[in-house]
Write a protein that holds these residues in place. Structure first.
Motif, PDB file in Angstrom:
ATOM      1  N   LEU A   1       0.831  -1.204   0.000  1.00  0.00           N
ATOM      2  CA  LEU A   1       0.000   0.000   0.000  1.00  0.00           C
ATOM      3  C   LEU A   1       0.868   1.257   0.000  1.00  0.00           C
ATOM      4  O   LEU A   1       0.520   2.253  -0.633  1.00  0.00           O
ATOM      5  CB  LEU A   1      -0.936   0.000   1.205  1.00  0.00           C
TER       6      LEU A   1
ATOM      7  N   THR B   1      -0.878  -4.034 -10.079  1.00  0.00           N
ATOM      8  CA  THR B   1      -1.047  -4.711  -8.795  1.00  0.00           C
ATOM      9  C   THR B   1      -2.017  -5.877  -8.926  1.00  0.00           C
ATOM     10  O   THR B   1      -3.045  -5.768  -9.581  1.00  0.00           O
ATOM     11  CB  THR B   1      -1.616  -3.739  -7.738  1.00  0.00           C
TER      12      THR B   1
ATOM     13  N   PHE C   1      -4.048  -8.324  -6.303  1.00  0.00           N
ATOM     14  CA  PHE C   1      -4.347  -8.558  -4.891  1.00  0.00           C
ATOM     15  C   PHE C   1      -4.710 -10.004  -4.644  1.00  0.00           C
ATOM     16  O   PHE C   1      -4.981 -10.768  -5.561  1.00  0.00           O
ATOM     17  CB  PHE C   1      -5.471  -7.640  -4.417  1.00  0.00           C
ATOM     18  N   GLN C   2      -4.775 -10.314  -3.338  1.00  0.00           N
ATOM     19  CA  GLN C   2      -4.904 -11.689  -2.907  1.00  0.00           C
ATOM     20  C   GLN C   2      -6.069 -12.476  -3.508  1.00  0.00           C
ATOM     21  O   GLN C   2      -5.867 -13.417  -4.243  1.00  0.00           O
ATOM     22  CB  GLN C   2      -5.001 -11.714  -1.385  1.00  0.00           C
TER      23      GLN C   2
ATOM     24  N   ALA D   1     -12.662 -11.177  -4.583  1.00  0.00           N
ATOM     25  CA  ALA D   1     -12.942  -9.910  -3.915  1.00  0.00           C
ATOM     26  C   ALA D   1     -12.391  -8.730  -4.699  1.00  0.00           C
ATOM     27  O   ALA D   1     -12.867  -7.612  -4.558  1.00  0.00           O
ATOM     28  CB  ALA D   1     -12.357  -9.921  -2.505  1.00  0.00           C
ATOM     29  N   ALA D   2     -11.387  -8.980  -5.528  1.00  0.00           N
ATOM     30  CA  ALA D   2     -10.710  -7.866  -6.194  1.00  0.00           C
ATOM     31  C   ALA D   2     -11.425  -7.429  -7.467  1.00  0.00           C
ATOM     32  O   ALA D   2     -11.099  -6.396  -8.033  1.00  0.00           O
ATOM     33  CB  ALA D   2      -9.266  -8.242  -6.507  1.00  0.00           C
ATOM     34  N   LEU D   3     -12.378  -8.215  -7.934  1.00  0.00           N
ATOM     35  CA  LEU D   3     -13.143  -7.818  -9.115  1.00  0.00           C
ATOM     36  C   LEU D   3     -14.500  -7.281  -8.666  1.00  0.00           C
ATOM     37  O   LEU D   3     -15.123  -7.825  -7.763  1.00  0.00           O
ATOM     38  CB  LEU D   3     -13.340  -9.014 -10.049  1.00  0.00           C
TER      39      LEU D   3
END
Lengths: 318, 671
Positions: B53, B91, B93-94, B98-100
């Motif tokens: 971050l 980037t 993310f994990q 959840a990231a879409l």
């Protein structure tokens, strides 16, 4: 989507039919004679028998139900016992006036409630967010009838700016006269609901802002405005829509109170009148119409929800 | 070193909280050259996410950032981050789910950075997005671009996220636990993809992970972070082979490894993270370090030791001294007891969809468990592995009669178990869930949670129950001081131990552990695994150990059952299942496991395409649709029967046994 709509309409029809059975049952299965209720406790047996004969109360219940139900299907709500006029036009005239009240209220609730919620969520912890939170709890906690009395005392009695009660049709009083009678009822109706909706929008918007897809959108280098408008807001609106649909139920309850206090000749006041005067056709018809309005509003909310939520609208894997 | 692409020096990040200022990163320096790959490793609370971050300029508003240098390609990130992120820094993310954004189409989301940074018109950006999806190995990219995230599998979603990150051809890719939420087979596909991208595009990587195996596979340099400080930094392969900082040693010793077998107990790292509101002036790991000595309380600087930077004054002196292991050995185990649980032909179907009018329509069905038979002896641990969606959890719940079976029988201790079992069976067969956060009641104290089963099963009351609670806490190595605590007052490892203590309260003979250690950090996971092994040895508890982590299962299980689409395809003693002959699915699962120090293995890997949820034929072998060594018609037409390839080792496959035996060893490097 077609199948979805078909399914929802089928269940709507079912709910409305079930309501006709319930309303009929509540009125007719309760102990005591309907004719007795209408004529009062000093009525002679002969008068009661004559009235029962005239109203068809001696027929088996299912025959009475079918007569009433098929009448409704044909648009005939029977005849008002106290006004001696067809109940249908009475109900729909009142419904029209209530609908004006309700639709102005719901538009204000949605617009102001969602806007305030978004403002709070994007300004968490600031003075304006705290002030809004305080106001929201206050307006949720204080009941409508209290506001009714307060605004009448303040604006109508003390300041004398607005009429306390009554209604002027648009054709008679013009826009100003018509609107003057609406301001106080509408504002008392919406205060609690705006607080409720903005509270919920705030938390669902906050949830969206803290979600990983919003973080991912920021990591894409999108400007904050785009992140909020395009990524956070559409997802945050979904719970708000559901709550607004539920609030329509609360709104209908509120309308009964507000119309009675402000002597506004709408459906709510008509229902209270029908109960007080045991005008059964008016009462039953009014209740069915209220149910239908509520069910349709929820259907509209479900459709809107599905349109905004691809997980419902689009199924299946690629 | 050539001029670094990313050059961070003296980076400190702190957050203001109610407890005081939390120093999440303290004086961190790292540099990545163009095309380089740096691994950033540490357990939860080490500051890994703050690092990502901070580089993106997306720290919370309350965070304070200080740095001597925070440069990307010669520009100061503190000023330029808003312009660089998404265009020159991508980037991932994990959790791709959840990231879409669930409300937007995949193609639109992939195209967004192109519209934003390249100022491409929407239609051209969308066309480019389809190309990107194709480059990421997504089949039918045009259709996928039109789809919403919920219509894609986890692996496809992560490919779409990587496509988004690469849209503007960034020079640096930040990968924050990019495969943690994925199955090991899908993880292998994603790692292959990242390896290829790095080779073909010369993109530099910063890989943040807790998994040393994938770091070893992708990275040439490694930074180990402990409680906000860099403790060791240098060449990845050297560091993983011969760690110098005690914490790195501990991390490697705590790691259960599929290629090592189960000789000993794992070596947990005792204690927990130090208080980040009051950083020690000396070594912040000293409190947990077995090599603690005089001088540890003095400030430690990163020193050059054996070609890398180490923050420990004893690094040279310790040499190759390994992290101390607990004394237990496998030899101390008692022989297995009598037969405890026998299940025959268990089956359970689930219907998809629901709703009032759908009662009248035929609906798709998923055969979650499709005729599974298995048995367990007292004191035996049966490991159950397979990708998510294989029916592992359903099988575990069927065995406990927590959900109703469509068919099949269960015998427990010689007695049949009815579909609605009595309290006696409930007392003797218990479960430990994956996520202690959701399986512990947040309104119950530890004491209440542990007393409840004692009272419910009439095992103890009054003072006796009180003593029993203390005994249970001692069993899971927690002090009685934990009695009045609520779940939110404990760490993840402590909560999971309470979950285990609760399951043990009724003195069960059989425990289902459903991903019981998956959510835990390696050091804590080692402690919990050791605890389970102690229970097995001391109390003779039998376990069904469900896990997607083959290293963990290989460490603790006596036997392993491999499950695919509701069916057990291979079953046998642990060492037999981990070595050829393999069922092709087992081989693919094993060769997908990223192992530390085995990069040579890459050439012999058996790769799976697609995932479990892809629909296969109704008849025939359940694995046929993905099987890389399918022999044709028999596989499609007829489900293979279980064949005994060695004593107790059974495989359900049409392949000739000799051919399965010729498969290369999936866990060892072959020349």
């Amino acid at each position: 989507m077609g199948a979805f709509l078909l399914r929802r309409f089928a269940s709507l029809a079912f709910v409305l039919w079930a309501m006709t059975v319930l309303v009929f049952a509540i009125v007719h299965i309760l102990p005591g004679s309907v004719a007795h209720m209408i004529l009062g406790e000093y009525a002679t047996d002969a008068a009661i028998a004559a009235l029962e004969e005239r109203l068809g109360l001696n027929d088996p219940l299912y025959v009475q139900y079918w007569r009433w139900f098929s009448g409704i299907l044909a648009g005939d709500f029977g005849t008002s016992l106290t006004m001696d006029r067809p109940a249908g036009p009475l109900i729909f005239e009142a419904l029209g006036r209530s609908a004006v009240l309700a639709s102005i209220a719901i538009v204000l609730v949605a617009a102001i409630g969602i806007a305030l919620g978004i403002h709070s969520a994007t300004h968490v912890g600031t003075a304006s967010d705290r002030a809004l939170t305080l106001g929201q709890y206050f307006f949720i906690a204080v009941p409508e009838f209290f506001w009714c009395i307060l605004v009448i005392l303040f604006f109508a009695v003390w300041l004398g700016w607005l009429p306390a009660t009554g209604y002027t049709p648009l054709a008679e009083g013009g826009l100003l006269g018509w609107a003057k009678h609406l301001i106080l009822p509408v504002s008392t109706l919406v205060l609690g609901l705006i607080a409720h909706v903005s509270r919920l929008t705030r938390s669902s918007m906050l949830e969206a802002i803290e979600s990983r897809y919003v973080l991912a959108a920021r990591a894409k280098g999108l400007p904050e405005r785009t992140v909020l408008r395009r990524h956070a807001l559409p997802n945050a609106l979904l719970p708000a829509i559901t709550v607004i649909a539920v609030d329509i139920g609360i709104l209908i309850g509120g309308i009964v109170v507000v119309e009675s206090v402000f002597a506004y000749p709408g459906l709510g006041r008509m229902l209270v009148y029908a109960i007080e005067n045991q005008d059964l056709p008016l009462l039953m018809g009014g209740m069915i119409v209220v149910t239908a309005v509520y069910a349709l509003a929820n259907l509209a909310a479900d459709i809107l929800y599905a349109v905004l939520n691809p997980r419902i609208r689009v199924g299946g894997a690629v | 070193m050539a001029e670094a692409l990313l050059d961070v020096a003296g980076l400190s990040v702190s957050y203001a909280t109610r407890r005081g200022l939390v120093h999440a990163l303290q004086d961190v320096s790292l540099a990545i050259p163009r095309g380089g790959a740096m691994g950033l490793v540490g357990e939860s609370g080490s500051g890994k996410s703050s690092m990502v971050l901070a580089l993106l300029g997306l720290l919370d508003k309350g965070a304070r950032l200080e740095a001597d240098r925070l440069d990307f390609a010669g520009e100061d990130l503190r000023q330029a981050c808003a312009r660089l992120r998404g265009s020159r820094i991508g980037t991932v993310f994990q959790d791709p789910a959840a990231a879409l954004n669930p409300a937007l189409r995949i193609g639109f989301q992939v195209a967004e950075p192109l519209v934003q940074h390249r100022r491409l018109p929407q239609p051209i950006a969308l066309a480019r997005a389809v190309e990107l999806l194709a480059e990421m190995g997504i089949p039918r990219p045009a259709e996928v671009a039109q789809a919403y995230p919920h219509q894609l599998s986890g692996g496809m979603k992560q490919r779409a996220v990587i496509a988004t990150a690469l849209a503007c051809e960034p020079e640096l890719l930040l990968l924050d636990e990019p495969t943690t939420a994925l199955d090991v087979t899908v993880e292998a596909q994603i790692l292959d993809l990242l390896e290829r991208l790095r080779r073909d595009r010369q993109v530099a990587l910063l890989l943040v992970s807790h998994n040393l195996g994938i770091v070893d596979r992708l990275c040439d340099r490694l930074t180990v972070l402990y409680a906000g400080r860099v403790v060791e930094q240098g060449d990845a392969a050297t560091m993983l082979r011969a760690p110098r900082h005690p914490y790195t040693r501990g991390l490697l010793a705590a790691l259960p490894r599929a290629d090592r077998g189960q000789l000993q107990r794992l070596a947990p790292i005792p204690g927990g993270l130090p208080d980040l509101t009051r950083p020690e002036s000396g070594c912040n790991f000293a409190a947990r370090c077995p090599f603690r000595a005089e001088g540890c309380d003095a400030p430690q600087a990163l020193r050059d030791v054996a070609g890398r930077a180490v923050r420990c004054h004893r690094a040279e002196e310790l040499g190759d001294t390994p992290w101390p292991r607990p004394g237990h050995t496998a030899a101390q185990r008692a022989p297995l007891g009598a037969m405890l649980l026998e299940a025959e032909g268990l089956a359970r179907r689930f219907r998809l969809g629901g709703g009032f009018l759908q009662m009248f329509r035929s609906r798709a069905e998923v055969r979650a468990v499709d005729g599974v038979s298995l048995s367990l002896r007292r004191g035996e641990v049966l490991g159950l592995v397979g990708e998510s969606g294989c029916g592992k959890t359903t099988l575990g719940r069927l065995l406990l009669r927590l959900i109703e079976a469509d068919a099949g029988t269960i015998r427990f201790d010689g007695q049949p178990v009815s579909p609605r079992p009595d309290a006696a069976f409930r007392r003797r067969a218990q479960i430990v869930f994956q996520n202690p956060d959701s399986s512990l009641n947040p309104r119950q104290t530890v004491e209440q949670a542990l007393l409840r089963p004692l009272v419910r099963f009439g095992l103890a009351s009054g003072a006796a129950a009180d003593r029993e609670v203390d005994r249970l806490l001692e069993r899971v190595r927690l002090s009685p001081a934990y009695r009045p605590r609520y779940p939110h007052q404990m760490s993840g490892g402590e909560k999971q131990r309470i979950g285990i203590a609760r399951a043990l309260a009724s003195r069960p003979d059989f425990l289902v552990c459903d991903e019981a250690v998956s959510a835990l950090d390696v050091s804590v996971q080692a402690a919990v695994l050791n605890l389970l092994a102690d229970l097995r040895d001391e109390l003779g508890v039998a376990f069904l150990f469900i896990s997607h982590d083959i290293g963990v299962v290989a460490h603790i299980a006596d036997r392993i059952a491999v499950m695919y689409r509701g069916v057990i395809v291979e079953e046998g003693p642990t060492q037999a299942v981990l070595a050829p002959p393999y069922h092709p699915y087992t081989q693919a699962l094993l060769s997908a496991v990223p192992l530390v120090g085995q990069s040579g293995r890459a050439t012999t890997r058996l790769r799976l395409v697609g995932d479990v949820s892809a629909t296969g034929p109704a008849s025939g072998c359940p694995f046929a649709h993905r099987c890389p060594v399918k022999i044709g018609a028999p596989c499609e037409r007829q489900a293979p029967a279980m064949r005994e390839v060695a004593v107790g080792h059974r495989i359900a496959c049409h392949l000739p046994i000799e051919e399965m035996a010729r498969a290369p060893h999936a866990l060892m490097a072959t020349e």
